[in-house]
Design a protein around this motif. Structure first.
Motif, PDB file in Angstrom:
ATOM      1  N   ALA A  62      -6.880 -13.919   8.127  1.00 32.05           N
ATOM      2  CA  ALA A  62      -7.659 -13.307   7.041  1.00 32.05           C
ATOM      3  C   ALA A  62      -6.690 -12.660   6.061  1.00 32.05           C
ATOM      4  O   ALA A  62      -5.494 -12.508   6.360  1.00 32.05           O
ATOM      5  CB  ALA A  62      -8.626 -12.270   7.602  1.00 32.05           C
ATOM      6  N   HIS A  63      -7.199 -12.318   4.877  1.00 28.22           N
ATOM      7  CA  HIS A  63      -6.349 -11.548   3.965  1.00 28.22           C
ATOM      8  C   HIS A  63      -7.169 -10.458   3.271  1.00 28.22           C
ATOM      9  O   HIS A  63      -8.393 -10.549   3.166  1.00 28.22           O
ATOM     10  CB  HIS A  63      -5.657 -12.448   2.941  1.00 28.22           C
ATOM     11  N   ALA A  64      -6.425  -9.448   2.814  1.00 30.90           N
ATOM     12  CA  ALA A  64      -7.036  -8.336   2.079  1.00 30.90           C
ATOM     13  C   ALA A  64      -6.000  -7.793   1.102  1.00 30.90           C
ATOM     14  O   ALA A  64      -4.802  -7.765   1.410  1.00 30.90           O
ATOM     15  CB  ALA A  64      -7.477  -7.236   3.043  1.00 30.90           C
ATOM     16  N   ASP A  65      -6.461  -7.364  -0.072  1.00 25.99           N
ATOM     17  CA  ASP A  65      -5.565  -6.761  -1.071  1.00 25.99           C
ATOM     18  C   ASP A  65      -5.651  -5.243  -0.963  1.00 25.99           C
ATOM     19  O   ASP A  65      -6.747  -4.675  -1.007  1.00 25.99           O
ATOM     20  CB  ASP A  65      -5.982  -7.195  -2.481  1.00 25.99           C
ATOM     21  N   ILE A  66      -4.498  -4.607  -0.838  1.00 23.87           N
ATOM     22  CA  ILE A  66      -4.453  -3.154  -0.661  1.00 23.87           C
ATOM     23  C   ILE A  66      -3.482  -2.545  -1.675  1.00 23.87           C
ATOM     24  O   ILE A  66      -2.337  -3.010  -1.804  1.00 23.87           O
ATOM     25  CB  ILE A  66      -4.052  -2.808   0.799  1.00 23.87           C
ATOM     26  N   GLU A  67      -3.946  -1.528  -2.399  1.00 19.02           N
ATOM     27  CA  GLU A  67      -3.112  -0.848  -3.404  1.00 19.02           C
ATOM     28  C   GLU A  67      -2.097   0.079  -2.737  1.00 19.02           C
ATOM     29  O   GLU A  67      -0.930   0.128  -3.117  1.00 19.02           O
ATOM     30  CB  GLU A  67      -3.999  -0.009  -4.353  1.00 19.02           C
ATOM     31  N   LYS A  68      -2.581   0.823  -1.784  1.00 13.32           N
ATOM     32  CA  LYS A  68      -1.749   1.848  -1.137  1.00 13.32           C
ATOM     33  C   LYS A  68      -0.528   1.211  -0.461  1.00 13.32           C
ATOM     34  O   LYS A  68      -0.636   0.151   0.154  1.00 13.32           O
ATOM     35  CB  LYS A  68      -2.600   2.582  -0.095  1.00 13.32           C
ATOM     36  N   THR A  69       0.607   1.879  -0.572  1.00 12.10           N
ATOM     37  CA  THR A  69       1.809   1.391   0.091  1.00 12.10           C
ATOM     38  C   THR A  69       1.767   1.770   1.569  1.00 12.10           C
ATOM     39  O   THR A  69       1.542   2.937   1.910  1.00 12.10           O
ATOM     40  CB  THR A  69       3.071   2.011  -0.561  1.00 12.10           C
ATOM     41  N   VAL A  70       1.958   0.786   2.398  1.00 13.46           N
ATOM     42  CA  VAL A  70       1.867   1.019   3.847  1.00 13.46           C
ATOM     43  C   VAL A  70       2.784   0.000   4.534  1.00 13.46           C
ATOM     44  O   VAL A  70       3.000  -1.105   4.021  1.00 13.46           O
ATOM     45  CB  VAL A  70       0.380   0.887   4.307  1.00 13.46           C
ATOM     46  N   THR A  71       3.353   0.378   5.673  1.00 13.50           N
ATOM     47  CA  THR A  71       4.194  -0.583   6.402  1.00 13.50           C
ATOM     48  C   THR A  71       3.317  -1.491   7.261  1.00 13.50           C
ATOM     49  O   THR A  71       2.156  -1.170   7.542  1.00 13.50           O
ATOM     50  CB  THR A  71       5.189   0.146   7.332  1.00 13.50           C
ATOM     51  N   LEU A  75      -0.125  -0.323   9.149  1.00 15.30           N
ATOM     52  CA  LEU A  75      -1.395  -0.981   8.845  1.00 15.30           C
ATOM     53  C   LEU A  75      -2.029  -1.511  10.129  1.00 15.30           C
ATOM     54  O   LEU A  75      -3.207  -1.273  10.403  1.00 15.30           O
ATOM     55  CB  LEU A  75      -1.166  -2.124   7.840  1.00 15.30           C
ATOM     56  N   ARG A  76      -1.236  -2.212  10.929  1.00 15.67           N
ATOM     57  CA  ARG A  76      -1.766  -2.808  12.162  1.00 15.67           C
ATOM     58  C   ARG A  76      -2.249  -1.731  13.121  1.00 15.67           C
ATOM     59  O   ARG A  76      -3.370  -1.782  13.636  1.00 15.67           O
ATOM     60  CB  ARG A  76      -0.681  -3.669  12.816  1.00 15.67           C
ATOM     61  N   GLU A  77      -1.401  -0.720  13.324  1.00 15.08           N
ATOM     62  CA  GLU A  77      -1.757   0.335  14.281  1.00 15.08           C
ATOM     63  C   GLU A  77      -2.950   1.148  13.784  1.00 15.08           C
ATOM     64  O   GLU A  77      -3.840   1.525  14.549  1.00 15.08           O
ATOM     65  CB  GLU A  77      -0.568   1.266  14.527  1.00 15.08           C
ATOM     66  N   GLY A  78      -2.947   1.424  12.477  1.00 17.74           N
ATOM     67  CA  GLY A  78      -4.038   2.211  11.894  1.00 17.74           C
ATOM     68  C   GLY A  78      -5.367   1.480  12.010  1.00 17.74           C
ATOM     69  O   GLY A  78      -6.384   2.065  12.411  1.00 17.74           O
ATOM     70  N   LEU A  79      -5.372   0.189  11.671  1.00 15.04           N
ATOM     71  CA  LEU A  79      -6.620  -0.569  11.762  1.00 15.04           C
ATOM     72  C   LEU A  79      -7.106  -0.646  13.213  1.00 15.04           C
ATOM     73  O   LEU A  79      -8.298  -0.485  13.485  1.00 15.04           O
ATOM     74  CB  LEU A  79      -6.444  -1.975  11.176  1.00 15.04           C
ATOM     75  N   ASN A  80      -6.173  -0.851  14.128  1.00 15.69           N
ATOM     76  CA  ASN A  80      -6.585  -0.947  15.537  1.00 15.69           C
ATOM     77  C   ASN A  80      -7.175   0.360  16.052  1.00 15.69           C
ATOM     78  O   ASN A  80      -8.072   0.351  16.897  1.00 15.69           O
ATOM     79  CB  ASN A  80      -5.422  -1.415  16.410  1.00 15.69           C
ATOM     80  N   THR A  91      -3.658  -8.352  15.587  1.00 15.93           N
ATOM     81  CA  THR A  91      -2.440  -8.622  16.355  1.00 15.93           C
ATOM     82  C   THR A  91      -1.221  -8.755  15.447  1.00 15.93           C
ATOM     83  O   THR A  91      -0.098  -8.642  15.915  1.00 15.93           O
ATOM     84  CB  THR A  91      -2.596  -9.897  17.204  1.00 15.93           C
ATOM     85  N   ALA A  92      -1.427  -9.011  14.152  1.00 13.91           N
ATOM     86  CA  ALA A  92      -0.298  -9.071  13.215  1.00 13.91           C
ATOM     87  C   ALA A  92      -0.785  -8.741  11.811  1.00 13.91           C
ATOM     88  O   ALA A  92      -1.929  -9.032  11.449  1.00 13.91           O
ATOM     89  CB  ALA A  92       0.355 -10.455  13.233  1.00 13.91           C
ATOM     90  N   ALA A  93       0.107  -8.118  11.025  1.00 15.29           N
ATOM     91  CA  ALA A  93      -0.152  -7.839   9.607  1.00 15.29           C
ATOM     92  C   ALA A  93       1.146  -8.135   8.872  1.00 15.29           C
ATOM     93  O   ALA A  93       2.202  -7.630   9.256  1.00 15.29           O
ATOM     94  CB  ALA A  93      -0.552  -6.377   9.413  1.00 15.29           C
ATOM     95  N   GLU A  94       1.064  -8.974   7.841  1.00 16.69           N
ATOM     96  CA  GLU A  94       2.288  -9.280   7.099  1.00 16.69           C
ATOM     97  C   GLU A  94       1.979  -9.481   5.625  1.00 16.69           C
ATOM     98  O   GLU A  94       0.904  -9.936   5.249  1.00 16.69           O
ATOM     99  CB  GLU A  94       2.983 -10.523   7.667  1.00 16.69           C
ATOM    100  N   GLN A  95       2.925  -9.095   4.788  1.00 18.82           N
ATOM    101  CA  GLN A  95       2.745  -9.244   3.349  1.00 18.82           C
ATOM    102  C   GLN A  95       2.880 -10.720   2.974  1.00 18.82           C
ATOM    103  O   GLN A  95       3.762 -11.417   3.478  1.00 18.82           O
ATOM    104  CB  GLN A  95       3.803  -8.431   2.604  1.00 18.82           C
ATOM    105  N   VAL A  96       1.991 -11.165   2.083  1.00 22.57           N
ATOM    106  CA  VAL A  96       2.057 -12.556   1.616  1.00 22.57           C
ATOM    107  C   VAL A  96       1.987 -12.564   0.090  1.00 22.57           C
ATOM    108  O   VAL A  96       1.701 -11.534  -0.546  1.00 22.57           O
ATOM    109  CB  VAL A  96       0.906 -13.421   2.195  1.00 22.57           C
TER     110      VAL A  96
END
Lengths: 246, 246
Positions: A62-71, A75-80, A91-96
């Motif tokens: 999946a993808h999502a656009d986020i303005e806030k700067t986050v590592t 992001l992964r830990e916060g969402l979980n 299980t993974a979050a990466e910039q694309v």
């Protein structure tokens, strides 16, 4: 703005499916609300496959656009932490790249369908496998499955609610194998019609039971008529396994 | 009277454990009530292993004496209908000799312990696997496990509530292997002390994290002192796999 690619595992049991619904919880809504609580932003989460109610995912993309700067880690830990108690795990979050799209950039999708083929019902996998108590002939099922591989008009194997422009799809793989007490059906294609995997599995189950001959699969396909579908398999045995990108 | 051997799969999450408890549901009580509803008889169901709260079983062995004449098929199907909605499944029912005893005739027991070793928590296997987010060194764990195999005084790895006469046990096998994102620990012995598998796994996890050296397992064992236990692993990752009979 950063576009984030998310890899998501979920247990489909409590959800009305991937997509937001008015009448119950969805994976999409749960994730969008978690992102909102984390960033204050109202963003949309787009998935490679919009799975139905009760369908599971091992690795939905999946993808999502986020303005806030986050590592990635945050992001992964916060969402979980924020999706709890719903059975969703990022299980993974990466910039694309900004033009990367989970749905439109996807060039391949893989599904797994699990059938428990024994007399006794499942205890550990209840709601996560289709229970068929009568013995299935996996070889006949494989023979029937082979007739579906390739480019066909899959009208028979398509939900009346399917929004695809065309019923023409190329099925790359439809493998049937026995794994202990289970039968696994693995399907791969660039894309699938709505209910296509469940419709193919339902008819293969009829072949496995001996109610259909393998060649009845070809007749159903050639009919190009939803009314000729033998059986639509339940959602509980279906897993979105993987989305493939260039 | 017929003595019946039952093979039982269960998801341990909703239960206080195998054994009847005043304060919550148990697998034993659920089965005894199902037999009572089916036959009108008040019988006891005895298991090969009295698993703790939250521990699962792939194939627990048990026995029950039933006066009423019933076929294997009817007994299995009837019990599976009557235990609903609890996640218990009787996968086999067979007549055995009157002196066959699920617990006392058993000459071997096998357990599996599953660890999910990745950053993200489990979604599909929540409550059915121990989540350890930091990387584990499976080779060091295997080295530590090898030190526990054989005949030893397992006092360190024994619950204070253990009712066994002796802390001496012979551990036949304790294998550690990586399976994708999981680490599986397989244990086999004639019998185990209360909490022995979980206690061994807890200490092996310390070795995997690098907090203990493999040889610290030997020191803990030699201490014969429960206070020297490093960590007791949670119930959720433990599965009773198989009971072996002559």
């Amino acid at each position: 703005m950063t576009r984030w690619r998310l890899t998501i595992e979920f247990d489909g049991r409590p959800f009305m499916g991937w997509q937001r619904q008015d009448h119950g919880p969805s994976v999409q809504q749960t994730l969008e609300e978690a992102i909102h609580r984390m960033t204050g932003e109202a963003t949309s989460v787009h998935a490679a496959g919009r799975t139905d109610a009760g369908v599971h995912a091992l690795a939905m993309a999946a993808h999502a656009d986020i303005e806030k700067t986050v590592t990635e880690h945050r992001l992964r830990e916060g969402l979980n932490a924020l999706v709890r108690p719903q059975p969703i795990s990022v299980t993974a979050a990466e910039q694309v790249a900004d033009d990367w799209h989970a749905r439109f950039s996807c060039i391949g999708r893989k599904y797994l369908y699990r059938i428990l083929n024994r007399r006794a019902p499942p205890a550990l996998d209840r709601g996560r496998i289709w229970h068929i108590p009568v013995p299935l002939d996996a070889e006949a099922m494989a023979e029937g499955a082979a007739l579906l591989v390739g480019k066909h008009d899959f009208t028979t194997f398509r939900s009346v609610h399917c929004q695809s422009d065309s019923p023409l799809k190329t099925l790359d793989r439809l493998d049937v194998k026995r794994v202990g007490e289970e039968i696994h059906i693995e399907a791969a294609a660039r894309s699938f019609l709505h209910h296509q995997v469940r419709s193919m599995v339902g008819c293969l189950a009829l072949v496995g039971r001996g109610q259909w001959q393998p060649d009845d699969i070809r007749k159903a396909l050639d009919a190009r008529d939803r009314a000729k579908l033998g059986l639509n398999a339940p959602a509980e045995g279906l897993y979105f396994v993987e989305a493939i990108y260039p």
